[in-house]
Design a protein around this motif. Structure first.
Motif, PDB file in Angstrom:
ATOM      1  N   GLU A 277       2.526  -3.482  -8.284  1.00  0.00           N
ATOM      2  CA  GLU A 277       2.179  -4.511  -9.264  1.00  0.00           C
ATOM      3  C   GLU A 277       0.811  -4.275  -9.875  1.00  0.00           C
ATOM      4  N   GLY A 278       0.142  -3.211  -9.453  1.00  0.00           N
ATOM      5  CA  GLY A 278      -1.189  -2.914  -9.959  1.00  0.00           C
ATOM      6  C   GLY A 278      -2.280  -3.733  -9.306  1.00  0.00           C
ATOM      7  N   LYS A 279      -1.953  -4.369  -8.193  1.00  0.00           N
ATOM      8  CA  LYS A 279      -2.918  -5.231  -7.503  1.00  0.00           C
ATOM      9  C   LYS A 279      -3.566  -4.474  -6.340  1.00  0.00           C
ATOM     10  N   GLU A 280      -4.811  -4.832  -6.051  1.00  0.00           N
ATOM     11  CA  GLU A 280      -5.571  -4.132  -5.029  1.00  0.00           C
ATOM     12  C   GLU A 280      -4.973  -4.331  -3.639  1.00  0.00           C
ATOM     13  N   VAL A 281      -4.966  -3.243  -2.868  1.00  0.00           N
ATOM     14  CA  VAL A 281      -4.497  -3.246  -1.483  1.00  0.00           C
ATOM     15  C   VAL A 281      -5.626  -2.678  -0.624  1.00  0.00           C
ATOM     16  N   PRO A 282      -5.959  -3.304   0.509  1.00  0.00           N
ATOM     17  CA  PRO A 282      -7.039  -2.783   1.354  1.00  0.00           C
ATOM     18  C   PRO A 282      -6.741  -1.361   1.816  1.00  0.00           C
ATOM     19  N   LYS A 283      -7.788  -0.540   1.922  1.00  0.00           N
ATOM     20  CA  LYS A 283      -7.592   0.830   2.382  1.00  0.00           C
ATOM     21  C   LYS A 283      -7.272   0.848   3.874  1.00  0.00           C
ATOM     22  N   ALA A 284      -6.641   1.914   4.310  1.00  0.00           N
ATOM     23  CA  ALA A 284      -6.157   2.017   5.689  1.00  0.00           C
ATOM     24  C   ALA A 284      -7.282   2.349   6.658  1.00  0.00           C
ATOM     25  N   ASP A 285      -7.057   2.018   7.901  1.00  0.00           N
ATOM     26  CA  ASP A 285      -7.957   2.376   8.991  1.00  0.00           C
ATOM     27  C   ASP A 285      -7.582   3.779   9.471  1.00  0.00           C
ATOM     28  N   VAL A 286      -8.550   4.705   9.434  1.00  0.00           N
ATOM     29  CA  VAL A 286      -8.238   6.087   9.792  1.00  0.00           C
ATOM     30  C   VAL A 286      -8.549   6.402  11.248  1.00  0.00           C
ATOM     31  N   SER A 287      -8.930   5.404  12.031  1.00  0.00           N
ATOM     32  CA  SER A 287      -9.351   5.665  13.408  1.00  0.00           C
ATOM     33  C   SER A 287      -8.211   6.200  14.279  1.00  0.00           C
ATOM     34  N   SER A 288      -6.972   5.925  13.890  1.00  0.00           N
ATOM     35  CA  SER A 288      -5.831   6.382  14.689  1.00  0.00           C
ATOM     36  C   SER A 288      -5.162   7.618  14.103  1.00  0.00           C
ATOM     37  N   ALA A 289      -5.835   8.302  13.171  1.00  0.00           N
ATOM     38  CA  ALA A 289      -5.239   9.473  12.529  1.00  0.00           C
ATOM     39  C   ALA A 289      -4.995  10.594  13.538  1.00  0.00           C
ATOM     40  N   ALA A 290      -3.892  11.298  13.375  1.00  0.00           N
ATOM     41  CA  ALA A 290      -3.553  12.416  14.251  1.00  0.00           C
ATOM     42  C   ALA A 290      -4.619  13.498  14.149  1.00  0.00           C
TER      43      ALA A 290
END
Length: 398
Positions: A44-57
């Motif tokens: 919809e073109g609306k802002e979404v919070p960025k992801a938490d990368v602490s659990s990245a492989a």
């Protein structure tokens, strides 16, 4: 690229990107301009919070992996030619993942074999069989561009060689019945509506001229953008150019007469840069908007001051600072568009190899069932090879 602390990539000169630390595909150079992340958006073109990368492989894993000497993964894409920066961004992301893995796992040193297609579908049809015939290669990061992927996807599928692409975004690629292709980012039918809704509903543009090149990527994305823009897309000022063109005087005249609020260019930076320059010198003041094919430090380097204020979308996200520092140290230049996606996808492949999936069929099944977080996003695929969840980032040249 990933969703972490944003910083700015610095452009050191033609062809090379060197950096302070990593943003999406930021640059600094002419006039200290850089590509800086603004926000992540949904359809919809609306802002979404960025992801938490602490659990990245982590490609290093537990450090106890073993595998046969000579076990390899391949990367293929444009490593030379006018769009080489995009392929090199991917190659360097894969290199970092393998470097971290191999340092931590002396019992399983995975080799990287790189293959240059120049982004040309015809050349790709000669290169991909070389990869397929090299039995040491159990997985592929690529192909990089949509056209070359379209031309070779069946070859890879018939060989049951898993191909994870960090950059091929044409939406039709997953509709060909291939069984080994997995897209590591949103396709153009996600990017198109998301960006179109952002331009109309968030940025408030009422009249947009869509210009496309004649590649599979450019035509597919332009169709999706045009549909998403609805009444805001003015068909009277829509225009097409050919890949490799450098004189856009007729297009500039047409756009200038239309007086749009914004121009959306669907294509690659090698044409976007001179187009932006000629639009500016031709007195066109509309906002220049483009997507991932343009979202590279070379756009700013080649367009110079004409790039200022450009809005660039990408299914890729900005690079976390720690990743950017490691990437810079290994490769001598900053991350660019698709670098983090390439790192994440290479990490998926090495995790499979570390789990003992060292044949092509076994690694293919491992990827098909994979569900895990990376630096850029969660990687989990639907049966057709599309991500289960995919979002878009918006950037601006400042």
């Amino acid at each position: 690229m990933a969703l972490g602390a944003a910083a700015v990539l610095v452009l050191a000169g033609c062809g090379d990107k060197s950096a302070d630390s990593g943003s999406a595909s930021g640059t600094e150079g002419a006039g200290a301009l850089s590509i800086q992340p603004l926000l992540q958006i949904d359809r919809e073109g609306k802002e979404v919070p960025k992801a938490d990368v602490s659990s990245a492989a982590d490609p290093a894993g537990e450090g106890a992996a073993t595998c046969a000497p000579g076990t390899s993964i391949a990367m293929t894409g444009a490593l030379t030619g006018p769009d080489a920066a995009l392929g090199i961004n991917i190659l360097d992301g894969v290199k970092l993942a393998l470097d971290e893995h191999n340092k931590a796992n002396p019992g399983c040193r995975i080799e990287l074999k790189q293959f240059d297609t120049e982004g040309d579908p015809q050349k790709a049809t000669q290169v991909i069989p070389q990869i397929v015939n090299d039995q040491s290669v159990v997985g592929l990061v690529g192909p990089a561009f949509s056209g070359e992927t379209k031309a070779t996807g069946k070859i890879l599928s018939d060989a049951a060689l898993v191909a994870v692409s960090s950059s091929a975004t044409n939406a039709t690629l997953t509709k060909n019945g291939w069984t080994s292709f997995f897209r590591g980012l949103a396709n153009d039918d996600v990017q198109g509506p998301s960006v179109a809704n952002y331009l109309v509903n968030t940025a408030g543009y009422k009249k947009v001229c869509v210009i496309q090149d004649n590649t599979d990527y450019g035509t597919g994305l332009a169709a999706s953008i045009t549909q998403g823009l609805g009444a805001a897309a003015d068909p009277a000022c829509a225009a097409s150019i050919k890949k490799g063109d450098k004189d856009f005087s007729a297009t500039v005249t047409k756009i200038g007469a239309a007086k749009p609020d914004a121009i959306f260019y669907s294509g690659y930076y090698s044409e976007a840069a001179p187009l932006a320059q000629q639009l500016k010198s031709g007195g066109v003041n509309a906002v220049f908007v483009s997507a991932d094919g343009t979202n590279d430090p070379q756009f700013v380097a080649q367009a110079g001051s004409a790039a200022e204020g450009a809005v660039l979308s990408c299914p890729c996200g900005p690079a976390p600072e720690e990743f950017a520092t490691k990437y810079q140290a290994l490769n001598g230049q900053a991350p660019g568009v698709y670098s983090v996606e390439a790192y994440d996808l290479a990490t998926v492949l090495v995790k499979g190899i570390d789990a003992g999936k060292v044949t092509r069929p076994d690694l293919l099944e491992f990827v098909r069932a994979y569900d895990g977080n990376g630096l850029a996003r969660q990687y989990k695929w639907a049966p057709d090879g599309e991500l289960a969840n995919a979002l878009i980032w918006i950037y601006e040249v400042k």
